[in-house]
Scaffold this active site. Structure first.
Site, PDB file in Angstrom:
ATOM      1  N   GLU A 151      12.433  57.010   1.579  1.00 16.03           N
ATOM      2  CA  GLU A 151      13.292  55.995   0.972  1.00 16.03           C
ATOM      3  C   GLU A 151      13.954  56.517  -0.293  1.00 16.03           C
ATOM      4  O   GLU A 151      15.137  56.284  -0.543  1.00 16.03           O
ATOM      5  CB  GLU A 151      12.465  54.745   0.681  1.00 16.03           C
ATOM      6  CG  GLU A 151      13.291  53.540   0.286  1.00 16.03           C
ATOM      7  CD  GLU A 151      12.522  52.242   0.453  1.00 16.03           C
ATOM      8  OE1 GLU A 151      12.478  51.481  -0.528  1.00 16.03           O
ATOM      9  OE2 GLU A 151      11.989  51.989   1.541  1.00 16.03           O
ATOM     10  N   GLY A 187      16.219  41.677   4.711  1.00 21.56           N
ATOM     11  CA  GLY A 187      16.948  41.311   3.512  1.00 21.56           C
ATOM     12  C   GLY A 187      16.368  40.138   2.753  1.00 21.56           C
ATOM     13  O   GLY A 187      17.020  39.581   1.875  1.00 21.56           O
ATOM     14  N   ALA A 188      15.117  39.785   3.072  1.00 22.91           N
ATOM     15  CA  ALA A 188      14.491  38.642   2.415  1.00 22.91           C
ATOM     16  C   ALA A 188      13.530  39.059   1.305  1.00 22.91           C
ATOM     17  O   ALA A 188      12.895  38.211   0.684  1.00 22.91           O
ATOM     18  CB  ALA A 188      13.739  37.791   3.450  1.00 22.91           C
ATOM     19  N   SER A 240      12.177  47.074   5.123  1.00 20.51           N
ATOM     20  CA  SER A 240      12.455  48.516   5.143  1.00 20.51           C
ATOM     21  C   SER A 240      11.169  49.318   5.254  1.00 20.51           C
ATOM     22  O   SER A 240      11.051  50.232   6.084  1.00 20.51           O
ATOM     23  CB  SER A 240      13.217  48.931   3.878  1.00 20.51           C
ATOM     24  OG  SER A 240      14.471  48.310   3.821  1.00 20.51           O
ATOM     25  N   ASP A 285       5.136  48.915 -10.086  1.00 20.76           N
ATOM     26  CA  ASP A 285       4.641  50.076  -9.338  1.00 20.76           C
ATOM     27  C   ASP A 285       5.285  51.371  -9.784  1.00 20.76           C
ATOM     28  O   ASP A 285       4.636  52.413  -9.833  1.00 20.76           O
ATOM     29  CB  ASP A 285       4.778  49.876  -7.828  1.00 20.76           C
ATOM     30  CG  ASP A 285       6.195  49.625  -7.343  1.00 20.76           C
ATOM     31  OD1 ASP A 285       7.036  49.208  -8.165  1.00 20.76           O
ATOM     32  OD2 ASP A 285       6.448  49.838  -6.143  1.00 20.76           O
ATOM     33  N   ASP A 319       5.434  48.767  -1.500  1.00 19.44           N
ATOM     34  CA  ASP A 319       5.721  48.223  -0.169  1.00 19.44           C
ATOM     35  C   ASP A 319       4.983  48.984   0.924  1.00 19.44           C
ATOM     36  O   ASP A 319       4.326  48.394   1.787  1.00 19.44           O
ATOM     37  CB  ASP A 319       7.220  48.244   0.096  1.00 19.44           C
ATOM     38  CG  ASP A 319       7.989  47.320  -0.832  1.00 19.44           C
ATOM     39  OD1 ASP A 319       7.350  46.548  -1.566  1.00 19.44           O
ATOM     40  OD2 ASP A 319       9.228  47.377  -0.834  1.00 19.44           O
TER      41      ASP A 319
END
Length: 351
Positions: A127, A89-90, A95, A20, A139
């Site tokens: 971000e 965190g996976a 986020s 991306d 995302d």
């Protein structure tokens, strides 16, 4: 004004990893695990996160509100209470889900609307600029544009997308290694810098090159050994991954899951060997998955260095797969993995 509640799903990327931010292609889908944010106005200008989920939670929240204000949205101070069942965190975009839920809730408080693509860009800027992670738009785009029973094929250069149906004969299953190595965030930024350096190196032969999106694998291979090997391998991953996404979309459109699975497998090998963002736990889990009956393809998903794998499995084989992957991964590592349903769902909304 009363509280506003927004809900944003996570996402899993089926194929198209680290493309991306190289103007490339990717194929994520939103998944049915959510961040829920309850937003209530304050009398001051402060952004207060009532229950920080991690040390960076407040940074994300402040960044989103700051970007909304910069965009002209009249939002004052807010108190945010976040929850949900999306694992943190996976590598499933907790986020971005958090950012989008806050943004939609704040827009609700302000009585304002923003086009979904513009909102994805806004949260990406939060971000990049406020948290310091030089992420692409994958995302946020997936969280906002997800569609039930569909994957989203995204062109990150034109920021256009189309949907492809996931055949009913298969299921998407996500396996969490339960490991996230500390170097993940720093190495993510390093990979982006390496891709930029590869473009700069390739300009000696292709002066007008602006990104790795605009070079073919054949052109790249002509110059193997003529510039830095690490940069060459980073570029080879991105260029070949872009081609895999387009081939994978064609396979799904034809409901041909065998070639799609083979492309997933090739993606993992490229991420492991050329892009060097896999981890021993990811490789172990992928190897176990490929030994299971009914598995068409298995690969790491997300930024890497731990997190999850994504698996395309015959619907009739899912229960046996889950039992085998848990048993064998625990025997191999001493860690009990978590298993998630990757069935695609609709994107974020007010609750």
């Amino acid at each position: 004004m009363s509280d506003v509640v927004a809900r944003a799903p996570g996402r899993v990327n089926l194929i198209g990893e680290h493309t991306d931010y190289n103007d490339g292609f990717m194929m994520p889908c939103a998944i049915g695990y959510y961040t829920t944010a309850t937003i209530r106005p304050r009398d001051d200008e402060r952004v207060v996160l009532a229950n920080p989920r991690d040390t960076k939670g407040t940074l994300y929240a402040e960044g989103v509100i700051l970007q909304l204000r910069k965009a002209g949205v009249r939002v004052g101070g807010v108190e945010i209470e976040a929850g949900g069942d999306l694992p943190i965190g996976a590598g499933l975009s907790s986020s971005a889900s958090f950012e989008i839920a806050i943004a939609l809730g704040a827009l609700g408080i302000a009585g304002a609307e923003i086009d979904r693509l513009d909102l994805a860009k806004l949260c990406q800027r939060a971000e990049n600029e406020h948290v310091g992670i030089r992420s692409g738009i994958l995302d946020q785009y997936a969280v906002l544009f997800g569609k039930r029973d569909r994957a989203v094929v995204i062109d990150s250069e034109t920021l256009q997308h189309r949907y492809v149906e996931i055949p009913h004969s298969v299921r998407i299953v996500i396996c969490n290694t339960m490991v996230k190595h500390a170097l993940a965030a720093g190495e993510y930024n390093n990979r982006r810098e390496e891709c930029e350096a590869a473009v700069f190196a390739l300009r000696q032969w292709y002066p007008n090159l602006t990104s790795l999106r605009h070079i073919t694998l054949e052109q790249l291979l002509e110059h193997e050994g003529e510039f830095d090997d690490v940069l060459f391998r980073r570029a080879r991953h991105v260029v070949s991954e872009n081609a895999r996404v387009l081939d994978a979309a064609k396979a799904l459109e034809e409901h041909d899951v065998g070639p799609f699975g083979a492309l997933m497998n090739a993606s993992h090998e490229s991420l492991r060997d050329d892009y060097e963002v896999s981890a021993a736990e990811l490789d172990t889990m992928v190897a176990i998955a490929r030994r299971c009956d009914g598995v068409y393809g298995a690969r790491m998903t997300g930024g890497g260095f731990g997190g999850c794998t994504v698996n395309l499995i015959a619907a009739a084989s899912v229960d046996r797969f889950c039992e085998q992957i848990v048993r064998e991964y625990r025997e191999a590592t001493g860690i009990t993995p978590e298993i998630y349903d990757g069935t695609p769902v609709d994107g974020a909304s007010l609750a």
